[in-house]
Design an enzyme around this catalytic site. Sequence first.
Site, mmCIF file in Angstrom:
data_model
loop_
_atom_site.group_PDB
_atom_site.id
_atom_site.type_symbol
_atom_site.label_atom_id
_atom_site.label_comp_id
_atom_site.label_asym_id
_atom_site.label_seq_id
_atom_site.Cartn_x
_atom_site.Cartn_y
_atom_site.Cartn_z
ATOM 1 N N ILE A 89 155.933 43.430 57.493
ATOM 2 C CA ILE A 89 155.200 42.760 56.424
ATOM 3 C C ILE A 89 154.273 43.743 55.715
ATOM 4 C CG2 ILE A 89 153.722 40.785 55.894
ATOM 5 C CD1 ILE A 89 156.444 40.158 57.315
ATOM 6 N N GLU A 90 153.641 44.612 56.490
ATOM 7 C CA GLU A 90 152.637 45.510 55.935
ATOM 8 C C GLU A 90 153.222 46.604 55.057
ATOM 9 O OE1 GLU A 90 149.434 45.611 55.901
ATOM 10 O OE2 GLU A 90 148.887 44.014 57.286
ATOM 11 N N SER A 91 154.275 47.247 55.522
ATOM 12 C CA SER A 91 154.726 48.473 54.845
ATOM 13 C C SER A 91 156.227 48.654 54.823
ATOM 14 C CB SER A 91 154.118 49.683 55.559
ATOM 15 O OG SER A 91 154.582 49.731 56.910
ATOM 16 N N TYR A 135 150.758 35.250 54.657
ATOM 17 C CA TYR A 135 150.889 36.396 55.550
ATOM 18 C C TYR A 135 151.520 36.024 56.895
ATOM 19 C CZ TYR A 135 149.338 40.744 57.864
ATOM 20 O OH TYR A 135 149.276 41.936 58.530
ATOM 21 N N ARG A 141 147.379 46.249 51.062
ATOM 22 C CA ARG A 141 148.382 47.121 51.665
ATOM 23 C C ARG A 141 149.471 47.372 50.643
ATOM 24 N NH1 ARG A 141 149.597 42.046 53.309
ATOM 25 N NH2 ARG A 141 151.723 41.348 52.974
#
Length: 504
Positions: A127-129, A234, A491
């Site tokens: 999810i972040e990167s 998220y 992010r």
Amino acid sequence: MQPLKRRTLPFTAIVILGTPLAAQAADLSLPLHTWSQVSALERPYDPNDPLAQVLSMEEVDVWARIRKGFAIPDLDNPLVANHVDWYTSRPDYIQRTTTRASRYLFHVVQELEKRNMPTELALLPFIESAFNPQAYSSAHAAGMWQFIPSTGRDYNLTQSMFKDERRNVLASTDAALTYLQRLYGMFGDWQLALAAYNWGEGSVQRAINKARAAGVATDFNGLSQFMPAETRNYVPKLQAVKNIIATPGEYGIALPKVDNQPYFVTIGKTRDIDVKVAAQLAELSVDEFKALNPQFNRPVIPAGSGTQILLPQSNAEKFKSNLGRWGRALSSWTAHKVTSARESIASIAKRFGTTPEVIREANNIPPKMVVKAGSTVLVPRTDSAPEKDIAPELVETAKLVTAPDVPETRKIYVKVGKKDSLAAIAQRHKVSVAQIKSWNDLKQDKVAAGTRLELNVPNKAAAGKTAPARQVAKNTSSNRKAAPAPVRKTRATADNSKNTKKRS
């Protein structure tokens, strides 16, 4: 689990366990283990023995290991289905991300299990990167786990001109899991801990206070109405990825095989080495080398007792063998500190026998920018000091500050009004009366109305604040409090949303 059978211990299992006995490879060391440590195989099976756990799961891939450790309650939320649909409609994206993740998953899962943390947290970088350790967001969040500079410093992730530990696979994973543990300790709920990882713990606590005042449940679903859209989506995104990883066949997804063994080993180094040379010695492409060692911001990896590089096991063996036969300088770069504003990039290039273009490229200095005094720049090594490594203290504190390459002043013309005086004109344009008289060859302070005067006024662009380079010096204060309520911001968005995190 079957009792552990006696057998030859594979190197990939050895390198992650016990205390290493360094086998010297010139100036670099490859961690190995003594047979006395391997003799654990002679003892009865112990389910708590990490060596036994690694060996007993040799035939199980990492995906199965992750599924086995799922421990966060499933989220019942209508947004989950939306994100499942988005991901499953893009199988190429799933394939790219999971293939990229295969380099890092074993290590992340291993660290989660050491801490008794839910293994679905290993999917959070999805999810972040999108598991890209080079990811960089508009709010300056960097790395696989997307730390902003301040939170990175709170968790001792060095950010200097030479390296950014927010991108370091080992250091950033350790920091992220420590942060997540702290958040879970605050809220006692993994879904709220994840919301806080995204939004900030202060924001989550205020949402809890609002929910209590309104008589609303304080779980993730209850707090969603108080959250910004990014945070509201998220945890559902993570749940969607978890659902797909749990039963990929149901969604027509084929996950790449990820062996349940270390992808990389760690090599310590004590001499400067160029990134290209390190990749060449390891017989890796520069891109693959950087995928495992993304923290190095410059073409050279500076020496230091704590400096490590990661390499796939077979390539580590090649690295060690090739290094022994190298016989040439390992690095072609050194550092130069700019001591005067008169040192231009052109003059620095001439001094070190290179071109301004080489200096700009090596230091990521954009066109039409100049380097400010006090900055450190990377320059080619000279024949007079071919083996001199960059000083360790400079590696930790080096900074590069740039500013627009514009004149300090600009010429303008003003017409003297009926009530104007030289003093008033000087004050208005931030110059002195003496300067106005000098520029216009005036002998006295009085000037007739209608006179046209020439002024050299400060250029706004030159007088403004300098623009620091992306890499900043590490905060080395020893008085920083442990875990001082860090906050994360945006992010690098890896999927279908444009995200902006807010400071709590």
